[in-house]
Write a protein that holds these residues in place. Structure first.
Motif, mmCIF file in Angstrom:
data_model
loop_
_atom_site.group_PDB
_atom_site.id
_atom_site.type_symbol
_atom_site.label_atom_id
_atom_site.label_comp_id
_atom_site.label_asym_id
_atom_site.label_seq_id
_atom_site.Cartn_x
_atom_site.Cartn_y
_atom_site.Cartn_z
ATOM 1 N N MET B 1 0.833 -1.206 0.000
ATOM 2 C CA MET B 1 0.000 0.000 0.000
ATOM 3 C C MET B 1 0.864 1.250 0.000
ATOM 4 O O MET B 1 0.717 2.143 -0.836
ATOM 5 C CB MET B 1 -0.888 -0.037 1.254
ATOM 6 C CG MET B 1 -1.979 1.013 1.249
ATOM 7 S SD MET B 1 -3.083 0.832 -0.188
ATOM 8 C CE MET B 1 -3.679 2.491 -0.323
ATOM 9 N N ALA B 3 3.989 1.434 -0.715
ATOM 10 C CA ALA B 3 4.790 1.456 -1.939
ATOM 11 C C ALA B 3 3.979 2.058 -3.084
ATOM 12 O O ALA B 3 4.481 2.863 -3.880
ATOM 13 C CB ALA B 3 5.256 0.048 -2.295
ATOM 14 N N LEU B 4 2.701 1.644 -3.132
ATOM 15 C CA LEU B 4 1.823 2.155 -4.201
ATOM 16 C C LEU B 4 1.713 3.669 -4.128
ATOM 17 O O LEU B 4 1.821 4.368 -5.139
ATOM 18 C CB LEU B 4 0.441 1.522 -4.049
ATOM 19 C CG LEU B 4 0.129 0.363 -5.006
ATOM 20 C CD1 LEU B 4 -1.232 -0.222 -4.699
ATOM 21 C CD2 LEU B 4 0.217 0.822 -6.448
ATOM 22 N N ILE B 5 1.492 4.154 -2.912
ATOM 23 C CA ILE B 5 1.342 5.605 -2.737
ATOM 24 C C ILE B 5 2.605 6.326 -3.183
ATOM 25 O O ILE B 5 2.553 7.327 -3.893
ATOM 26 C CB ILE B 5 1.012 5.944 -1.263
ATOM 27 C CG1 ILE B 5 -0.386 5.418 -0.929
ATOM 28 C CG2 ILE B 5 1.101 7.450 -1.018
ATOM 29 C CD1 ILE B 5 -0.753 5.571 0.521
ATOM 30 N N ILE B 7 4.851 5.291 -5.290
ATOM 31 C CA ILE B 7 4.981 5.227 -6.753
ATOM 32 C C ILE B 7 4.059 6.253 -7.406
ATOM 33 O O ILE B 7 4.464 7.001 -8.303
ATOM 34 C CB ILE B 7 4.676 3.799 -7.262
ATOM 35 C CG1 ILE B 7 5.805 2.858 -6.832
ATOM 36 C CG2 ILE B 7 4.541 3.784 -8.783
ATOM 37 C CD1 ILE B 7 5.502 1.399 -7.069
ATOM 38 N N ALA B 8 2.824 6.306 -6.912
ATOM 39 C CA ALA B 8 1.863 7.257 -7.471
ATOM 40 C C ALA B 8 2.380 8.689 -7.317
ATOM 41 O O ALA B 8 2.317 9.504 -8.256
ATOM 42 C CB ALA B 8 0.517 7.106 -6.782
#
Lengths: 413, 184
Positions: B1, B3-5, B7-8
């Motif tokens: 989660m 990591a996703l943020i 990356i975004a």
């Protein structure tokens, strides 16, 4: 050039933050004195409030107020084609939109630029300037003003001026308030706490008075430093735009040696906007290290410009500056990239001198033209200057008694 | 989660960064185009002024027919030029003919006192200045633009959207390099 503008912005933000800090500190201390230990924040809010109100006023038409207060009149190409052309040339050179052109009907030679954005900028020159300078010198002056517009100086001078105004206003209100409250003897407010508190209050009070006296002085010095620096930079910009530093140098020399009375419509607030300080000191010249002056000494500016013999880039100006003043450069280092900008050669006509009477005559003519006089040339060669309040549409030549038709009067702009 | 943020966030920042550089490039390119059109406008204006100048001066300068012919010829050549090299050559010749003319004018005090002539002369002087300032500003703008297209990291974006380097406006002959004459 973009580097310079950016560096300019950075420096101005630093100076402005310093001034803001002075303002807020002053507000805080005054708040402490007036409203007790917890009142510091009330003071802060009041200081910010004054600042916001003044900013709003000056942003809603500050330049119009300024132009009106200097009695500048908008002119068209017909009134003074050369001025108009020179402004257009410099606008092209600086890749800026054409600013509005104003003439001030005053024999003292001076000029200023205003407007917060290049899109709404105006340039105003006095009739005295137009009459005395030749084309290259006028170009130098206009290039200096155009550099002010290009470097966004007007915005920062305005903002800093407002900040200064707020500080002065706040300290004046405080000092006067102190004075009157001590007159009426209502000192109870300040010694509301216990005995120890009273002493602390007294110390606080002394600090506050000192701050109220010192803050405006600090702010003035910062403001003047900002303004002087920007004059140098505008000179450098003018040299770069025209590739001909001698034009501006010659103009400054003529302005410095001018004998006419000082500009009637200038005041303390508008002084930093002009190309040279509009206030003349009686008898004595300005001292070299005058901290409280809005403009660098003219003689120094001329020397720096005349010393630029290798090229017209900012680097050349900065080298010349260091050589003349024996100090570090005024030009932000970001703008000191190596640029190879050759100087123009002096046009042969530049050396021709005009007689003083003829110059004064021209100044008078320009002032009449700005004020709406109609110029007619009779067939016998006599020039007639018809005042704007002249009634009727025919006029008799006083020499050959011919009756001349007046052109239909144009609506006033 | 998390990591996703991250990356975004990185992607969003990158997009903002690219948009910023792209807009800067567009702005600079428009400035280059604008400066180029300024040169064009002023050259055209010079063509328009010449008949006026010749007409005013003709009466006073009866013995200078050769000069007038040279100016008129250079003008029609400049107006008829098809390619850029042809045009710049013809404009150079026209500029030379005009500066020669301005030197000759010094010998005609009557003409120099003529109000009409003085105003045409002022317009012409100014137009000559505007041409050289427009050229100067064009070259400045080209320099900014080329710097932006060649320097890292903006060169990557310039390459992606095919912003190509522009040419400087070089002068044809050495005499053209001289200052336009300024007269009073």
């Amino acid at each position: 050039m973009w580097e310079l503008i950016r560096a300019n912005k950075r420096n101005s933000i630093v100076l402005m933050s310093l001034m803001a800090a002075v303002l807020l500190l002053l507000g805080f201390i005054i708040g402490l004195v007036f409203f007790g230990p917890d009142g510091g924040f009330i003071g802060l809010i009041i200081a910010t409030g004054i600042w916001i109100i003044l900013t709003l006023i000056s942003f809603s038409g500050g330049d119009q107020i300024l132009l009106a207060s200097s009695k500048a009149r908008p002119v068209t190409h017909d009134v003074h084609p050369q001025l108009f052309n020179v402004v257009e040339e410099m606008a092209i050179s600086a890749a800026l939109p054409m600013p509005k052109v104003y003439i001030i009907a005053d024999p003292a030679p001076n000029a200023f630029a205003t407007g917060r954005k290049p899109q709404t900028a105006s340039v105003a020159v006095t009739a005295g300037l137009l009459g005395r300078l030749n084309r290259d010198e006028l170009q130098g002056v206009i290039a200096h003003e155009m550099s002010h517009i290009l470097h966004r100086d007007i915005l920062f001078v305005t903002l800093a001026g407002i900040m200064l105004g707020s500080i002065v206003l706040l300290s004046q209100v405080f000092l006067r308030g102190m004075f009157y409250s001590s007159m009426t003897g209502s000192r109870r407010r300040y010694s509301a706490g216990g005995r120890g508190g009273g002493q602390a209050q007294l110390i606080m009070l002394i600090i506050a008075i000192a701050a109220a006296i010192l803050a405006p002085i600090m702010a003035y010095l910062l403001y003047f430093a900002l303004s002087r620096r920007r004059e140098y930079l505008a000179d450098a910009g003018a040299a770069r735009l025209t590739r001909y530093p001698e034009g501006l140098a010659g103009a400054l020399e003529k302005i410095a040696n001018d004998k006419s009375p000082q500009l009637a419509t200038a005041n303390k607030v508008t002084a930093p906007m002009y190309i040279v300080n509009p206030f003349k000191k009686k008898g004595k010249r300005m001292k070299l290290s005058d901290l409280s002056s809005t403009h660098p000494p003219i003689s120094e500016r001329i020397k720096i410009l005349r010393n630029m013999t290798h090229g017209a880039s900012f680097k050349d100006y900065s080298d010349s500056y260091s050589k003349i003043t024996h100090t570090k450069t005024v030009v932000p280092s970001a703008a000191l990239t190596k640029e190879d900008i050759a100087l123009r050669k002096a046009p042969a006509e530049a050396k021709k001198k005009q007689r003083l009477e003829k110059q004064l005559h021209q100044v008078g003519d320009i002032m009449r033209r700005v004020n709406g006089f109609i110029f007619l040339t009779c067939l016998c060669g006599l020039k007639l200057k018809v005042p704007p309040n002249f009634k009727g549409n025919k006029v008799k030549c006083p020499r050959c008694k011919r009756i001349l038709d007046l052109p239909p009067s144009k609506p006033k702009t | 989660m998390l990591a996703l943020i991250i990356i975004a966030a990185v992607v969003v920042l990158l997009i903002i960064f690219v948009i910023g550089i792209y807009n800067a490039l567009i702005r600079l390119r428009n400035q280059v185009d604008n400066s180029w059109s300024q040169i064009d406008v002023q050259l055209k204006r010079r063509h328009d002024l010449i008949p006026n100048l010749v007409e005013t001066a003709k009466g006073y300068m009866k013995h200078e027919r050769g000069t007038f012919e040279a100016i008129t010829k250079a003008r029609s050549q400049a107006m008829g030029a098809k390619t850029v090299t042809e045009a710049s050559k013809a404009e150079g010749a026209l500029g030379e003919a005009l500066s020669k003319f301005m030197l000759i004018v010094e010998n005609y005090p009557d003409l120099k006192a003529n109000q009409n002539f003085l105003s045409v002369q002022e317009e012409l002087t100014s137009t000559e200045n505007k041409i050289s300032f427009a050229r100067q500003s064009y070259n400045d703008q080209v320099l900014f633009f080329n710097n932006k297209t060649q320097m890292f990291p903006s060169n990557i974006i310039a390459g992606m959207f095919s912003f190509t380097k522009r040419d400087f406006f070089e002068l044809e002959s050495a005499t053209e390099r001289e200052v336009p004459k300024v007269s009073f």
